[in-house]
Design an enzyme around this catalytic site. Structure first.
Site, PDB file in Angstrom:
ATOM      1  N   ASP A 108       6.994 -13.672  27.379  1.00 16.22           N
ATOM      2  CA  ASP A 108       5.537 -13.617  27.216  1.00 16.22           C
ATOM      3  C   ASP A 108       4.899 -14.959  26.890  1.00 16.22           C
ATOM      4  O   ASP A 108       5.554 -15.858  26.357  1.00 16.22           O
ATOM      5  CB  ASP A 108       5.201 -12.650  26.079  1.00 16.22           C
ATOM      6  CG  ASP A 108       5.300 -11.198  26.508  1.00 16.22           C
ATOM      7  OD1 ASP A 108       5.988 -10.928  27.510  1.00 16.22           O
ATOM      8  OD2 ASP A 108       4.707 -10.337  25.839  1.00 16.22           O
ATOM      9  N   HIS A 255       9.688 -14.710  24.111  1.00 16.72           N
ATOM     10  CA  HIS A 255       8.531 -15.585  24.360  1.00 16.72           C
ATOM     11  C   HIS A 255       8.976 -16.957  24.840  1.00 16.72           C
ATOM     12  O   HIS A 255       9.816 -17.591  24.197  1.00 16.72           O
ATOM     13  CB  HIS A 255       7.701 -15.727  23.078  1.00 16.72           C
ATOM     14  CG  HIS A 255       7.052 -14.449  22.635  1.00 16.72           C
ATOM     15  ND1 HIS A 255       7.732 -13.471  21.948  1.00 16.72           N
ATOM     16  CD2 HIS A 255       5.789 -13.985  22.813  1.00 16.72           C
ATOM     17  CE1 HIS A 255       6.907 -12.455  21.710  1.00 16.72           C
ATOM     18  NE2 HIS A 255       5.721 -12.744  22.224  1.00 16.72           N
TER      19      HIS A 255
HETATM   20 ZN    ZN Z   1       1.933 -12.281  23.829  1.00 19.06          ZN
END
Ligand code: ZN
Length: 289
Positions: A108, A255
């Site tokens: 992400d 992430h």
């Molecule tokens: Zn996010």
């Protein structure tokens, strides 16, 4: 105690009570007012390193107003991360697993020129395809990385224009324009790129955001394994959480941007040999059913 001081004290108490009631009414009033105005995005800060996102509810809203995130329950912090813990009613039908025995890695908040290339190199080394939930402004700033992601066979997911955790509280029109702007930035980099997934920042799902995403042909995507790497717990902890919680069908939240993600990169280096030995890994399909 004299009558005077007693009266004064009683008056003081009355004043405090009235002030308290007024304060409560103010907070209640604020919480009942639809939040139509753009506000500072919780969980987003900017510094010399670029935007920092945090995929978790903000610590506090100005004025103590409950945020969409807190309304949505304990999503995206440790216990949040887990779709299992969050409960179906908080997900508004968002997918938390692959629906198959295969496991999906999702990255992400990118793309980020410091970390995304490292993630791509590791995935390539292990011949793994994954899904990247990209932020619109980052896609606009790094179209070459969007191209690299697609060229390597990974799939894309819309993660809003500016990682707006409160997006779900906005009007349907505002949500629609945010999601379309993000898709446009992705397609400016890779025309005709399939974008069939949408992940709400913070996991702060609401009925309107799920509804608009579906209207735009995107399936809401949550997750089932969250090592909270956004909180920079270190490669060892990220690795241990993923390897401990991974099971057939898991959607793992990682992430590749939004802060210092070197720990995530190092964790990925440790995770991939084990995961690829235990599971078949897949990029989430571009034709979800
Ligand atoms: Zn996010």
């Amino acid at each position: 105690m004299t009558r005077v001081s007693s009266t004064a004290r009683a008056a003081g108490i009355v004043t405090l009570v009235v002030a308290g009631l007024l304060g409560s009414a103010y907070v209640l009033g604020r919480s009942l007012i639809p939040d139509q105005q753009p506000r500072d995005t919780p969980g987003v800060t900017t510094n010399a390193d670029g935007p920092h996102y945090a995929d978790q509810p903000s610590l506090a809203e100005p004025g103590g107003t409950p945020s969409a995130s807190s309304n949505a329950g304990p999503v995206e912090t440790g216990q949040d991360g887990s779709g299992r813990d969050a409960g179906g009613d908080k997900l508004f039908g968002a997918h938390a697993t692959t629906g198959t025995p295969r496991l999906a890695l999702t990255f992400d908040d990118g793309p980020d020129p410091r970390y995304t290339p490292q993630v791509l190199a590791l995935l390539n080394e292990y011949d793994v395809r994954a899904t990247f939930c990209v932020v619109g402004e980052n896609a606009q700033n790094h179209p070459d990385l969007i191209q690299s992601i697609v060229d390597a066979g990974h799939t894309l997911c819309n993660h809003s224009w500016h990682h707006d955790v409160g997006l779900g509280t906005r009007s349907a029109d505002a949500i629609r324009s945010d999601l379309l702007r993000t898709n446009a930035a992705i397609r400016a980099a890779v025309p005709n790129a399939p974008i069939v997934w949408y992940r709400q920042p913070g996991g702060a799902w609401t009925y309107p955001v799920v509804s608009v995403a579906r209207q735009l042909g995107m399936t809401p995507l949550h997750w089932s394994v969250d090592p909270s790497d956004w909180d920079v717990p270190g490669a060892g902890k990220i690795t241990a959480t993923v390897l401990d919680q991974a099971e057939p069908g898991s959607v793992v939240l990682l992430h590749d941007a939004g802060g210092n993600r070197q720990g995530t990169v190092e964790a990925l280096r440790r995770i991939l040999p084990d995961l690829t030995a235990r599971f078949e890994l897949e990029a989430l399909p571009t034709d979800p059913t």
